[in-house]
Design a protein around this motif. Structure first.
Motif, PDB file in Angstrom:
ATOM      1  N   ASN A 117     -79.473  80.900  44.732  1.00 13.65           N
ATOM      2  CA  ASN A 117     -79.768  81.383  46.082  1.00 13.65           C
ATOM      3  C   ASN A 117     -80.070  80.270  47.077  1.00 13.65           C
ATOM      4  O   ASN A 117     -80.565  80.536  48.165  1.00 13.65           O
ATOM      5  N   SER A 118     -79.798  79.028  46.689  1.00 13.94           N
ATOM      6  CA  SER A 118     -80.075  77.924  47.598  1.00 13.94           C
ATOM      7  C   SER A 118     -79.218  76.721  47.214  1.00 13.94           C
ATOM      8  O   SER A 118     -78.635  76.684  46.124  1.00 13.94           O
ATOM      9  N   ASP A 119     -79.169  75.754  48.098  1.00 14.24           N
ATOM     10  CA  ASP A 119     -78.479  74.504  47.774  1.00 14.24           C
ATOM     11  C   ASP A 119     -79.120  73.851  46.557  1.00 14.24           C
ATOM     12  O   ASP A 119     -78.426  73.275  45.717  1.00 14.24           O
ATOM     13  N   GLU A 120     -80.441  73.950  46.450  1.00 11.03           N
ATOM     14  CA  GLU A 120     -81.155  73.344  45.326  1.00 11.03           C
ATOM     15  C   GLU A 120     -80.749  74.005  44.006  1.00 11.03           C
ATOM     16  O   GLU A 120     -80.537  73.325  43.008  1.00 11.03           O
ATOM     17  N   THR A 122     -77.929  75.566  43.413  1.00 14.39           N
ATOM     18  CA  THR A 122     -76.541  75.182  43.156  1.00 14.39           C
ATOM     19  C   THR A 122     -76.496  73.787  42.543  1.00 14.39           C
ATOM     20  O   THR A 122     -75.829  73.562  41.525  1.00 14.39           O
ATOM     21  N   LYS A 123     -77.197  72.848  43.147  1.00 15.20           N
ATOM     22  CA  LYS A 123     -77.206  71.465  42.635  1.00 15.20           C
ATOM     23  C   LYS A 123     -77.791  71.396  41.226  1.00 15.20           C
ATOM     24  O   LYS A 123     -77.321  70.630  40.392  1.00 15.20           O
ATOM     25  N   ALA A 124     -78.818  72.187  40.964  1.00 21.98           N
ATOM     26  CA  ALA A 124     -79.466  72.160  39.654  1.00 21.98           C
ATOM     27  C   ALA A 124     -78.521  72.603  38.541  1.00 21.98           C
ATOM     28  O   ALA A 124     -78.649  72.152  37.403  1.00 21.98           O
ATOM     29  N   TYR A 125     -77.575  73.480  38.855  1.00 23.08           N
ATOM     30  CA  TYR A 125     -76.676  74.016  37.833  1.00 23.08           C
ATOM     31  C   TYR A 125     -75.314  73.330  37.813  1.00 23.08           C
ATOM     32  O   TYR A 125     -74.456  73.687  37.001  1.00 23.08           O
ATOM     33  N   LEU A 126     -75.085  72.360  38.688  1.00 19.86           N
ATOM     34  CA  LEU A 126     -73.791  71.671  38.734  1.00 19.86           C
ATOM     35  C   LEU A 126     -73.665  70.650  37.624  1.00 19.86           C
ATOM     36  O   LEU A 126     -74.609  69.925  37.315  1.00 19.86           O
ATOM     37  N   SER A 127     -72.483  70.555  37.079  1.00 20.93           N
ATOM     38  CA  SER A 127     -72.161  69.499  36.127  1.00 20.93           C
ATOM     39  C   SER A 127     -71.816  68.247  36.919  1.00 20.93           C
ATOM     40  O   SER A 127     -70.948  68.274  37.793  1.00 20.93           O
ATOM     41  N   ALA A 129     -70.291  65.702  35.803  1.00 18.94           N
ATOM     42  CA  ALA A 129     -68.953  65.261  35.391  1.00 18.94           C
ATOM     43  C   ALA A 129     -67.831  66.014  36.090  1.00 18.94           C
ATOM     44  O   ALA A 129     -66.812  65.434  36.457  1.00 18.94           O
ATOM     45  N   THR A 130     -68.008  67.335  36.287  1.00 15.55           N
ATOM     46  CA  THR A 130     -66.906  68.147  36.811  1.00 15.55           C
ATOM     47  C   THR A 130     -67.151  68.714  38.200  1.00 15.55           C
ATOM     48  O   THR A 130     -66.217  69.158  38.850  1.00 15.55           O
ATOM     49  N   GLY A 131     -68.400  68.784  38.632  1.00 18.81           N
ATOM     50  CA  GLY A 131     -68.726  69.400  39.914  1.00 18.81           C
ATOM     51  C   GLY A 131     -68.694  70.913  39.874  1.00 18.81           C
ATOM     52  O   GLY A 131     -68.787  71.581  40.898  1.00 18.81           O
ATOM     53  N   GLU A 132     -68.564  71.473  38.688  1.00 19.79           N
ATOM     54  CA  GLU A 132     -68.539  72.930  38.511  1.00 19.79           C
ATOM     55  C   GLU A 132     -69.911  73.402  38.041  1.00 19.79           C
ATOM     56  O   GLU A 132     -70.699  72.617  37.513  1.00 19.79           O
ATOM     57  N   LEU A 133     -70.179  74.690  38.212  1.00 16.83           N
ATOM     58  CA  LEU A 133     -71.419  75.227  37.669  1.00 16.83           C
ATOM     59  C   LEU A 133     -71.347  75.161  36.145  1.00 16.83           C
ATOM     60  O   LEU A 133     -70.334  75.534  35.548  1.00 16.83           O
ATOM     61  N   ARG A 134     -72.424  74.668  35.540  1.00 11.64           N
ATOM     62  CA  ARG A 134     -72.485  74.506  34.084  1.00 11.64           C
ATOM     63  C   ARG A 134     -72.680  75.862  33.406  1.00 11.64           C
ATOM     64  O   ARG A 134     -73.411  76.716  33.903  1.00 11.64           O
ATOM     65  N   LEU A 135     -72.076  75.981  32.263  1.00 12.76           N
ATOM     66  CA  LEU A 135     -72.285  77.146  31.406  1.00 12.76           C
ATOM     67  C   LEU A 135     -73.024  76.642  30.170  1.00 12.76           C
ATOM     68  O   LEU A 135     -72.412  76.199  29.208  1.00 12.76           O
ATOM     69  N   ASP A 136     -74.350  76.656  30.221  1.00 15.63           N
ATOM     70  CA  ASP A 136     -75.157  76.111  29.142  1.00 15.63           C
ATOM     71  C   ASP A 136     -75.293  77.064  27.964  1.00 15.63           C
ATOM     72  O   ASP A 136     -75.776  76.672  26.909  1.00 15.63           O
ATOM     73  N   ALA A 137     -74.916  78.305  28.146  1.00 17.34           N
ATOM     74  CA  ALA A 137     -74.982  79.314  27.094  1.00 17.34           C
ATOM     75  C   ALA A 137     -73.595  79.937  26.949  1.00 17.34           C
ATOM     76  O   ALA A 137     -72.777  79.867  27.868  1.00 17.34           O
ATOM     77  N   PRO A 138     -73.306  80.541  25.799  1.00 20.41           N
ATOM     78  CA  PRO A 138     -71.999  81.172  25.628  1.00 20.41           C
ATOM     79  C   PRO A 138     -71.688  82.231  26.686  1.00 20.41           C
ATOM     80  O   PRO A 138     -70.540  82.413  27.066  1.00 20.41           O
ATOM     81  N   TYR A 147     -74.289  81.303  48.521  1.00 19.02           N
ATOM     82  CA  TYR A 147     -74.129  80.018  47.846  1.00 19.02           C
ATOM     83  C   TYR A 147     -73.098  80.092  46.727  1.00 19.02           C
ATOM     84  O   TYR A 147     -72.610  79.072  46.270  1.00 19.02           O
ATOM     85  N   LEU A 148     -72.768  81.293  46.294  1.00 19.81           N
ATOM     86  CA  LEU A 148     -71.748  81.448  45.260  1.00 19.81           C
ATOM     87  C   LEU A 148     -70.366  81.725  45.822  1.00 19.81           C
ATOM     88  O   LEU A 148     -69.406  81.796  45.074  1.00 19.81           O
ATOM     89  N   ASP A 149     -70.257  81.898  47.117  1.00 12.92           N
ATOM     90  CA  ASP A 149     -68.931  82.189  47.674  1.00 12.92           C
ATOM     91  C   ASP A 149     -68.447  81.092  48.609  1.00 12.92           C
ATOM     92  O   ASP A 149     -67.542  81.297  49.394  1.00 12.92           O
ATOM     93  N   ARG A 150     -69.019  79.934  48.496  1.00 17.21           N
ATOM     94  CA  ARG A 150     -68.650  78.833  49.385  1.00 17.21           C
ATOM     95  C   ARG A 150     -68.001  77.691  48.619  1.00 17.21           C
ATOM     96  O   ARG A 150     -68.442  76.562  48.641  1.00 17.21           O
ATOM     97  N   GLY A 151     -66.958  77.996  47.869  1.00 13.28           N
ATOM     98  CA  GLY A 151     -66.182  76.960  47.212  1.00 13.28           C
ATOM     99  C   GLY A 151     -66.742  76.467  45.894  1.00 13.28           C
ATOM    100  O   GLY A 151     -66.337  75.423  45.400  1.00 13.28           O
TER     101      GLY A 151
END
Length: 181
Positions: A117-120, A122-127, A129-138, A147-151
């Motif tokens: 819900n914030s830039d913070e 988004t940044k906390a969950y970004l990889s 290495a890839t700049g994508e949101l991390r999937l730390d769990a299956p 924040y989820l619909d802006r690229g």
């Protein structure tokens, strides 16, 4: 609707991992569900709580040995997905194998619910290495608004819940709708 969507996501993620296993994949994928909420502050608070509570309740039911009481939810999700999977020309694993895998997912707490819900956030969950949101769990469920619909890129995205009801159709809103499909 949200309960059914979460069940479909869990079943779908398990099906994808079973399909990967059948093909001899050395590393199984992690998958994501995106829940796009209303922009109102109260929705940004209660919708992540609702999803988190639902996931927790599913895990708790399995932990208490009550999978039979929630099995119909997953059976319905399996039935919902089976036709599409087979129509697309992919193999659908056997129902009982999928249900055992769903139980494993619940036992091992594979479902991770993250509010973005914030830039913070988004940044906390970004990889890095890839700049994508991390999937730390299956199985990761991202819940958030603008924040989820802006690229933002989410690899392994297999589900989307659009929980907004815009009052006017601005160009960016129409483009968001189009991107869903």
């Amino acid at each position: 609707n949200i309960r059914a969507a979460v069940a479909r996501f869990v079943v779908g993620g398990c099906v994808r991992r079973l399909q990967q296993t059948a093909k001899g994949a050395s590393k199984l994928g992690h998958f994501a569900l995106l829940v796009h909420t209303q922009a109102a502050i109260n929705a940004l608070v209660w919708q992540p709580r609702l999803i988190h509570q639902l996931a927790s309740d599913l895990v708790a039911a399995e932990a208490a040995g009550r999978f039979a009481s929630i099995r119909s939810l997953f059976d319905e999700a399996y039935d919902n997905l089976a036709g599409s999977v087979e129509l697309a020309g992919f193999s659908m694993p056997n129902r009982e194998i999928v249900m055992e895998y769903v139980q494993t997912a619940l036992q091992q707490k594979w479902i991770n619910v993250l509010a973005v819900n914030s830039d913070e956030d988004t940044k906390a969950y970004l990889s890095v290495a890839t700049g994508e949101l991390r999937l730390d769990a299956p199985l990761t469920i991202f819940v958030g608004g603008q924040y989820l619909d802006r690229g933002v890129t989410i690899t392994g995205l297999i589900g989307f819940i659009y929980g907004r009801s815009p009052k006017s159709f601005q160009q960016d809103t129409v483009l968001q709708h189009c991107r869903q499909f």
